[in-house]
Design an enzyme around this catalytic site. Structure first.
Site, PDB file in Angstrom:
ATOM      1  N   ASP A  51      -2.179  -6.003   1.421  1.00 12.34           N
ATOM      2  CA  ASP A  51      -3.458  -5.840   0.724  1.00 12.34           C
ATOM      3  C   ASP A  51      -3.215  -5.320  -0.694  1.00 12.34           C
ATOM      4  O   ASP A  51      -4.148  -5.200  -1.488  1.00 12.34           O
ATOM      5  CB  ASP A  51      -4.428  -4.945   1.512  1.00 12.34           C
ATOM      6  CG  ASP A  51      -3.875  -3.561   1.791  1.00 12.34           C
ATOM      7  OD1 ASP A  51      -2.681  -3.319   1.520  1.00 12.34           O
ATOM      8  OD2 ASP A  51      -4.643  -2.706   2.289  1.00 12.34           O
ATOM      9  N   SER A  52      -1.943  -5.064  -1.054  1.00 14.82           N
ATOM     10  CA  SER A  52      -1.571  -4.802  -2.449  1.00 14.82           C
ATOM     11  C   SER A  52      -1.902  -6.020  -3.312  1.00 14.82           C
ATOM     12  O   SER A  52      -1.882  -5.921  -4.534  1.00 14.82           O
ATOM     13  CB  SER A  52      -0.086  -4.451  -2.550  1.00 14.82           C
ATOM     14  OG  SER A  52       0.702  -5.409  -1.874  1.00 14.82           O
ATOM     15  N   ASP A  90      -1.691  -7.733   6.294  1.00 12.84           N
ATOM     16  CA  ASP A  90      -2.460  -6.484   6.348  1.00 12.84           C
ATOM     17  C   ASP A  90      -3.898  -6.744   6.769  1.00 12.84           C
ATOM     18  O   ASP A  90      -4.558  -7.633   6.201  1.00 12.84           O
ATOM     19  CB  ASP A  90      -2.509  -5.832   4.950  1.00 12.84           C
ATOM     20  CG  ASP A  90      -1.422  -4.795   4.738  1.00 12.84           C
ATOM     21  OD1 ASP A  90      -0.854  -4.291   5.727  1.00 12.84           O
ATOM     22  OD2 ASP A  90      -1.152  -4.471   3.563  1.00 12.84           O
ATOM     23  N   LYS A 120      -0.670  -6.036  10.296  1.00 18.85           N
ATOM     24  CA  LYS A 120      -0.344  -4.632  10.053  1.00 18.85           C
ATOM     25  C   LYS A 120      -1.642  -3.871   9.845  1.00 18.85           C
ATOM     26  O   LYS A 120      -2.596  -4.396   9.273  1.00 18.85           O
ATOM     27  CB  LYS A 120       0.580  -4.480   8.840  1.00 18.85           C
ATOM     28  CG  LYS A 120       0.916  -3.014   8.490  1.00 18.85           C
ATOM     29  CD  LYS A 120       2.143  -2.886   7.605  1.00 18.85           C
ATOM     30  CE  LYS A 120       1.939  -3.128   6.147  1.00 18.85           C
ATOM     31  NZ  LYS A 120       0.908  -2.282   5.493  1.00 18.85           N
ATOM     32  N   GLU A 122      -3.254   0.223   9.001  1.00 18.42           N
ATOM     33  CA  GLU A 122      -2.957   1.594   8.568  1.00 18.42           C
ATOM     34  C   GLU A 122      -3.557   2.623   9.516  1.00 18.42           C
ATOM     35  O   GLU A 122      -4.726   2.514   9.883  1.00 18.42           O
ATOM     36  CB  GLU A 122      -3.527   1.840   7.149  1.00 18.42           C
ATOM     37  CG  GLU A 122      -2.833   1.048   6.068  1.00 18.42           C
ATOM     38  CD  GLU A 122      -3.353   1.379   4.656  1.00 18.42           C
ATOM     39  OE1 GLU A 122      -4.101   2.358   4.479  1.00 18.42           O
ATOM     40  OE2 GLU A 122      -2.990   0.621   3.727  1.00 18.42           O
ATOM     41  N   GLU A 189       5.516   5.055   4.616  1.00 18.70           N
ATOM     42  CA  GLU A 189       5.419   4.984   3.159  1.00 18.70           C
ATOM     43  C   GLU A 189       5.439   6.373   2.533  1.00 18.70           C
ATOM     44  O   GLU A 189       4.654   7.255   2.893  1.00 18.70           O
ATOM     45  CB  GLU A 189       4.122   4.242   2.775  1.00 18.70           C
ATOM     46  CG  GLU A 189       3.905   4.148   1.274  1.00 18.70           C
ATOM     47  CD  GLU A 189       2.881   3.105   0.849  1.00 18.70           C
ATOM     48  OE1 GLU A 189       2.452   2.288   1.696  1.00 18.70           O
ATOM     49  OE2 GLU A 189       2.514   3.099  -0.330  1.00 18.70           O
TER      50      GLU A 189
HETATM   51  N1  LIG Z   1       2.339  -2.733  -7.189  1.00 20.71           N
HETATM   52  C1  LIG Z   1       2.144  -2.058  -6.060  1.00 20.71           C
HETATM   53  N2  LIG Z   1       3.210  -1.517  -5.451  1.00 20.71           N
HETATM   54  C2  LIG Z   1       3.056  -0.811  -4.313  1.00 20.71           C
HETATM   55  O1  LIG Z   1       4.076  -0.333  -3.776  1.00 20.71           O
HETATM   56  C3  LIG Z   1       1.754  -0.683  -3.761  1.00 20.71           C
HETATM   57  C4  LIG Z   1       0.670  -1.274  -4.431  1.00 20.71           C
HETATM   58  N3  LIG Z   1       0.891  -1.944  -5.590  1.00 20.71           N
HETATM   59  N4  LIG Z   1      -0.595  -1.177  -3.962  1.00 20.71           N
HETATM   60  C5  LIG Z   1      -0.822  -0.632  -2.654  1.00 20.71           C
HETATM   61  C6  LIG Z   1       0.112   0.428  -2.357  1.00 20.71           C
HETATM   62  C7  LIG Z   1      -0.053   1.702  -3.157  1.00 20.71           C
HETATM   63  N5  LIG Z   1       1.284   2.235  -3.148  1.00 20.71           N
HETATM   64  C8  LIG Z   1       1.756   3.257  -3.938  1.00 20.71           C
HETATM   65  C9  LIG Z   1       1.004   3.737  -4.982  1.00 20.71           C
HETATM   66  C10 LIG Z   1       1.494   4.735  -5.790  1.00 20.71           C
HETATM   67  C11 LIG Z   1       2.752   5.262  -5.541  1.00 20.71           C
HETATM   68  C12 LIG Z   1       3.316   6.313  -6.433  1.00 20.71           C
HETATM   69  O2  LIG Z   1       4.372   6.857  -6.152  1.00 20.71           O
HETATM   70  N6  LIG Z   1       2.598   6.607  -7.568  1.00 20.71           N
HETATM   71  C13 LIG Z   1       2.956   7.509  -8.621  1.00 20.71           C
HETATM   72  C14 LIG Z   1       2.985   8.923  -8.192  1.00 20.71           C
HETATM   73  C15 LIG Z   1       1.592   9.445  -8.026  1.00 20.71           C
HETATM   74  C16 LIG Z   1       1.514  10.892  -7.594  1.00 20.71           C
HETATM   75  O3  LIG Z   1       2.538  11.559  -7.385  1.00 20.71           O
HETATM   76  O4  LIG Z   1       0.385  11.354  -7.467  1.00 20.71           O
HETATM   77  C17 LIG Z   1       4.205   7.072  -9.381  1.00 20.71           C
HETATM   78  O5  LIG Z   1       5.195   7.803  -9.454  1.00 20.71           O
HETATM   79  O6  LIG Z   1       4.131   5.964  -9.909  1.00 20.71           O
HETATM   80  C18 LIG Z   1       3.497   4.788  -4.496  1.00 20.71           C
HETATM   81  C19 LIG Z   1       2.997   3.791  -3.699  1.00 20.71           C
HETATM   82  C20 LIG Z   1       2.174   1.309  -2.467  1.00 20.71           C
HETATM   83  N7  LIG Z   1       1.501   0.045  -2.607  1.00 20.71           N
HETATM   84  C1  LIG Z   2       3.416  -1.442   0.333  1.00 27.23           C
HETATM   85  C2  LIG Z   2       3.275  -2.268   1.561  1.00 27.23           C
HETATM   86  C3  LIG Z   2       3.865  -1.603   2.764  1.00 27.23           C
HETATM   87  C4  LIG Z   2       1.842  -2.651   1.804  1.00 27.23           C
HETATM   88  O1  LIG Z   2       1.183  -2.215   2.723  1.00 27.23           O
HETATM   89  C5  LIG Z   2       1.239  -3.597   0.856  1.00 27.23           C
HETATM   90  O2  LIG Z   2       1.952  -4.212   0.038  1.00 27.23           O
HETATM   91  O3  LIG Z   2       0.015  -3.768   0.921  1.00 27.23           O
HETATM   92 MG   LIG Z   3      -0.901  -2.587   2.457  1.00 27.19          MG
END
Ligand SMILES: Nc1nc(=O)c2c([nH]1)NC[C@@H]1CN(c3ccc(C(=O)N[C@@H](CCC(=O)O)C(=O)O)cc3)CN21
Ligand SMILES: CC(C)C(=O)C(=O)O
Ligand SMILES: [Mg+2]
Length: 271
Positions: A51-52, A90, A120, A122, A189
């Protein structure tokens, strides 16, 4: 390296065997036919129609707006391309939270209308009845715990999850519930590597990590992040294998230049 690239088709049984053999599972997102064709050809074990897509395909801020119909469009496109990969889709926000009957009918629509191999979903204990009902209909279910982006407004941030003992215990308990309900695998995650290690060791089913460290049974990334199409997104857990943003930018500028400068098309490129 891959012991199992020769296998005809990845199944839940083969994924289970990979865990027992200690062969790491490769998983990447895909949303369209052309990219899925390449990933399948490369030997990706699992393709996730995530769903990303809401973020990387449609440009939304969160995963909440994408609809079941839109997920089905992406998933059907991916399935048309694959020969070997296991395709997981998803369940989008709003397509399963009502009750287990709603969850089952959403899962059935995905299986019927796309030809995907599993779904999948959540969450843990809150959705366990839905998980059981979907599995009893014969549909393979992958769990997803830790950072669950569909609940972003409940938490307020995308920060690392389960760093406190109580939350870590809840995550481990949820993982066990999902395994007992019959899930064939679980995505973890953005949680501490040592917690993910404990889950992978205590559970029989494959544990796939994203930002969950090296001790799990497989890894998943979003294709746009892995290929460097996404300039803004660079959390610590991401490794970029290409810098496609820069390469596509350069090619696009070259094309513009060639059109404006009347270099394209040349005598051989016309009829
Ligand atoms: N492009 C993309 N990649 C992804 O991995 C992803 C999506 N979109 N959309 C749905 C979810 C959202 N996800 C995420 C979103 C943010 C972070 C993240 O680490 N964000 C910040 C930190 C934010 C914080 O600490 O509050 C960063 O370091 O970029 C990780 C996974 C994983 N999924
Ligand atoms: C980040 C992965 C696990 C996901 O759920 C997505 O791409 O939507
Ligand atoms: Mg997802």
């Amino acid at each position: 390296m891959s012991v199992n690239k020769e296998i005809k088709r990845v199944t839940t049984h083969i994924l289970q065997k990979m865990k027992m053999d200690g062969e790491r599972i490769s998983m990447l997102t895909a949303y369209d036919f052309s990219m899925a064709r390449i990933f399948d050809d490369a030997g990706m074990d699992i393709l996730l129609v995530g769903d990303s897509a809401s973020n990387v395909m449609a440009g939304h801020e969160t995963t909440l707006p994408i609809t079941l119909d839109q997920m089905i469009y992406h998933a059907a496109s991916v399935v048309r391309a694959i020969k070997r990969s296991f395709v997981v889709v998803d369940l989008p926000f709003g397509s399963y939270q009502g009750n287990s009957k709603e969850a089952l009918s959403s899962a059935i629509r995905i299986m019927k209308e796309t030809g995907a191999h599993g779904i999948k979903i959540e969450g843990g204990e809150e959705i366990i009845e839905s998980v059981k009902r979907i599995i009893s209909s014969g549909i393979p279910v992958m769990g997803h715990l830790g950072l669950t982006p569909q609940s972003i407004y409940k938490f307020g941030t995308y920060a690392v999850r389960a760093t406190e003992e109580a939350e870590a215990q809840k995550l481990l308990a949820d993982a066990k519930l999902l395994q007992e309900a019959g899930c064939f695998a679980i995505v973890l995650e953005k949680i501490p590597a040592l917690l993910a290690k404990q889950v992978a060791e205590e559970l029989r089913i494959p544990i796939i990590g994203i930002g969950a460290g090296k001790y799990v049974d497989g890894q998943v990334l979003v294709m746009h992040d892995m290929l460097g199409i996404n300039k803004e997104f660079k959390p610590r857990f991401l490794r970029r294998y290409l810098n496609l943003y820069e390469q596509i930018l350069k090619a696009s500028k070259q094309y513009i230049n060639d059109v404006k400068g009347r270099d394209f098309p040349n005598d051989n490129e016309q009829y």
